[in-house]
Design an enzyme around this catalytic site. Sequence first.
Site, short mmCIF file in Angstrom:
data_model
loop_
_atom_site.label_atom_id
_atom_site.label_comp_id
_atom_site.label_asym_id
_atom_site.label_seq_id
_atom_site.Cartn_x
_atom_site.Cartn_y
_atom_site.Cartn_z
CG ASP A 74 -0.33 -0.54 2.50
OD1 ASP A 74 0.91 -0.60 2.57
OD2 ASP A 74 -1.08 -0.88 3.42
CG ASN A 143 -9.03 -1.87 12.32
OD1 ASN A 143 -8.07 -2.49 11.86
ND2 ASN A 143 -9.48 -0.74 11.79
CG HIS A 145 -5.92 -2.43 9.21
ND1 HIS A 145 -6.00 -1.15 9.72
CD2 HIS A 145 -4.60 -2.73 9.25
CE1 HIS A 145 -4.79 -0.72 10.03
NE2 HIS A 145 -3.92 -1.66 9.75
CD GLU A 150 -8.76 0.70 8.05
OE1 GLU A 150 -8.88 -0.12 8.98
OE2 GLU A 150 -7.92 1.63 8.07
#
Length: 250
Positions: A74, A143, A145, A150
């Site tokens: 990314d 979380n 991800h 996400e």
Amino acid sequence: MNQSNHPIKLVVLEDPLATAKYVADLFCDAMTENTSCVLGLATGGTPVETYRELSERNRKETCDFSSVITFNLDEYIGLEPRHPQSFRRFMQDHLFDHVNINLINTHVPDGMADDVNEECARYENRIRDAGGIDLQLLGIGHNGHIAFNEPGSPADSRTRKVALTDETIEKNARFFDSVADVPREAITMGIGTIMEAKRIVLMATGEGKREAIRKMINGPRTPDSPASLLQDHANVTVVVDRAAAGELAK
Ligand code: F6R
């Protein structure tokens, strides 16, 4: 105890340094087996020590990057490659500047592309043209991800532009002067893109990642916890320290 019916292999080691050495071993083995292998790489705090290990081994000539091809997961949208917090710069600083890799063979999405959708399609094509990713390194967010996928990201998502959650923006603010400086958007490989890697190694260290690791391994497969979707992959190794393993170590 791993009670779910999936093939994820869990490796629990004493501390973060042991996880870094273990993952560096896996990468060196992959490079020895196939000198022109295709590696998927991650940024963030977790792999820094692994990259230091790999740089050291390259210096000692025990692993050779000369024909290796890399694809990063990314990149922030709107940061120049030279920006201190761009993921391209991170890779230069932590790995590429220290090993005998050919920079032409290193790929990070272009966060400055005029046409982001075109850049995402181009990135997918480059991965395909390289023959796919042989070994993909992943970290995991609190979380759940993976890359910038996400919660809510579809299992079949491809490389695309995404908005970062407030939680991720706040967590990443530690690398910027202030929260306001953290980009709000990024280009990320999709979950579907990641799932096509032949082998996946996910690393996590520290108590803060314990719940995310538990949900990934023992929770239901759900886009609400993107890492849990890796349960559908046939060759995933999760390398954690005792703090991140918690009860799973017993
Ligand atoms: C990095 C990436 C992220 C990180 C994750 C964990 O390229 O895509 O998903 O792997 O946010 O970050 P750290 O290692 O800083 O806890």
